[in-house]
Design an enzyme around this catalytic site. Structure first.
Site, mmCIF file in Angstrom:
data_model
loop_
_atom_site.group_PDB
_atom_site.id
_atom_site.type_symbol
_atom_site.label_atom_id
_atom_site.label_comp_id
_atom_site.label_asym_id
_atom_site.label_seq_id
_atom_site.Cartn_x
_atom_site.Cartn_y
_atom_site.Cartn_z
ATOM 1 C CB CYS A 38 -0.887 -0.020 1.244
ATOM 2 S SG CYS A 38 -1.898 1.461 1.475
ATOM 3 C CB THR A 40 -0.211 3.116 4.405
ATOM 4 O OG1 THR A 40 -1.400 3.854 4.149
ATOM 5 C CG2 THR A 40 0.151 3.230 5.875
ATOM 6 C CG HIS A 43 3.291 7.570 3.207
ATOM 7 N ND1 HIS A 43 3.784 8.788 2.782
ATOM 8 C CD2 HIS A 43 2.105 7.404 2.573
ATOM 9 C CE1 HIS A 43 2.924 9.333 1.936
ATOM 10 N NE2 HIS A 43 1.905 8.506 1.782
ATOM 11 C CD GLU A 64 -3.225 -2.560 0.183
ATOM 12 O OE1 GLU A 64 -2.809 -3.151 -0.844
ATOM 13 O OE2 GLU A 64 -3.361 -1.331 0.247
ATOM 14 C CB CYS A 99 -18.136 1.650 18.115
ATOM 15 S SG CYS A 99 -16.507 1.728 17.334
ATOM 16 C CG ASP A 195 -1.729 11.049 -12.106
ATOM 17 O OD1 ASP A 195 -0.572 11.515 -12.039
ATOM 18 O OD2 ASP A 195 -2.218 10.315 -11.224
ATOM 19 N NE ARG A 200 0.878 5.039 -9.896
ATOM 20 C CZ ARG A 200 1.033 5.202 -8.589
ATOM 21 N NH1 ARG A 200 0.601 6.313 -8.011
ATOM 22 N NH2 ARG A 200 1.599 4.262 -7.855
ATOM 23 C CG LEU A 263 -9.407 8.000 -0.447
ATOM 24 C CD1 LEU A 263 -10.140 7.455 0.780
ATOM 25 C CD2 LEU A 263 -9.272 6.901 -1.496
ATOM 26 N N GLY A 264 -7.906 11.549 -1.116
ATOM 27 C CA GLY A 264 -6.489 11.882 -1.120
ATOM 28 C C GLY A 264 -6.123 12.764 0.064
#
Length: 348
Positions: A38, A40, A43, A64, A99, A195, A200, A263-264
């Site tokens: 991912c 993430t 990063h 994932e 929750c 982009d 991509r 989302l970005g």
């Protein structure tokens, strides 16, 4: 067992030997078959400001995956040894207001698998059984391994009605490409993606976008009006890039009453033309993760109804070649990268 761990501050991920974790009474022990890298994880590999402020070290990373149930706690019901599963990477508290109201994706106390607790880049993972998702037999392992990011795409894309709408997606990373495929699959009219990375953008074309636009060379509004005969703007926007200029451009080309899902994650503060937001009467919605578990049911249904994600999976490596997998991600010339825990050396 073997695992990929962030052992110390600084760039890199290391293969280590560690103990097989023991499941608690409400947990599953999952034997990992395949995982996916991912953004993430990148990063964390690079150890940027976010990672250094968020991730305690040492930490087994990854979230994932697809695997099979290899063990379970005494209180677990509804699973059997050998069940094929993936799992929700956000572990929620279960007792906060959201929750208790069934809105677990809004939990204030969320812990991330592979971020705040040991992750899935390992031969075995312990996960609360509540977070596990039993996979239909007709969903292949490669696709199941990317259900977590696919869920981000589905949550974003299905936030608003897309049937017959003109959709703009900024950011042609894997999640943006999957969101584009979802939009086309459920009946959007035009799906345009932007982009500055030609590799991509080509992936996005393979995923079925109406038009892929390199905004470094082409004018988006000219493409919309002259090629696509769109003269009022886009109905739905999905910001997937985290780029301030991309979001600003999106706001400028939205139709009155348009809806935007974000989302970005920007790397810094972003300037917004709030006058445009107000006078166009735009709706803006932040997206984080997946709805538990409505998004997961929708993911499975989309795949079973013919949505094809395979073009976005571009690289496969055996776990012995994990460094090549991270190198592919770091290059910017990849889609989703699969790591196979049952194979030492494999690449494609």
């Amino acid at each position: 067992m073997r695992a990929l761990s962030k052992q110390q501050p600084g760039e890199g991920i290391w293969m280590i030997e560690t103990e097989v974790p023991t499941p608690g009474p409400n947990d599953l022990l999952i034997r990992i078959r395949k995982g996916s890298i991912c953004g993430t994880d990148v990063h964390i590999y690079k150890w940027d400001d976010w990672a250094s402020q968020t991730v305690p070290v040492p930490m087994v990373v990854g979230h994932e995956y697809v695997g099979v149930v290899a063990g379970m706690g005494s209180e677990v019901r509804g699973f059997e040894i050998g069940d094929r599963v993936s799992g929700e990477g956000h572990v929620t508290c279960g007792h906060c207001r959201n929750c208790r109201a069934g809105r677990r994706h809004l939990c204030r106390n969320t812990q991330g698998v592979g971020v705040n607790r040991p992750g899935s880049f390992a031969e075995y993972l312990v996960l609360p059984a509540f977070n596990a998702f039993k996979l239909p037999d007709d969903i292949p392992d490669d696709v199941a391994a990317i259900f977590d990011p696919f869920g981000n795409a589905v949550h974003t894309a299905l936030s608003f009605d897309l049937v017959g709408e003109d959709v703009l997606i900024t950011g042609a990373g894997p999640i943006g490409c999957m969101a584009a495929a979802v939009a086309r699959h459920v009946g959007a009219r035009n799906v345009v993606i932007t982009d500055v990375n030609d590799y991509r953008l080509d992936l996005a074309r393979q995923m079925g976008v109406t038009r892929a636009v390199n905004v470094a060379r082409e004018d988006l509004w000219t493409v919309a009006t002259q090629e696509l005969d769109m003269h009022e703007g886009f109905d739905v926007g999905m910001e997937m890039s985290g780029s301030g200029p991309a979001f600003a451009q999106m706001v400028s080309v939205m139709n009155n009453g348009g809806k935007v899902a974000l989302l970005g994650i920007p790397s810094g503060e972003v300037q917004i033309d709030w006058n445009a937001v107000i006078f166009k009467m735009l709706t803006i919605k932040g997206i984080y993760g997946r709805e538990m578990f409505e998004t997961w049911y929708k993911m499975a249904a989309l795949i079973q109804s013919g949505l094809d994600l395979t073009p976005v999976i571009t690289h496969h490596y055996g776990i012995g070649d994990f460094q090549q997998g991270f190198d592919a991600m770091l290059s910017g010339q990849s889609g989703k990268v699969i790591l196979d825990w049952e194979t030492e050396e494999q690449s494609a």
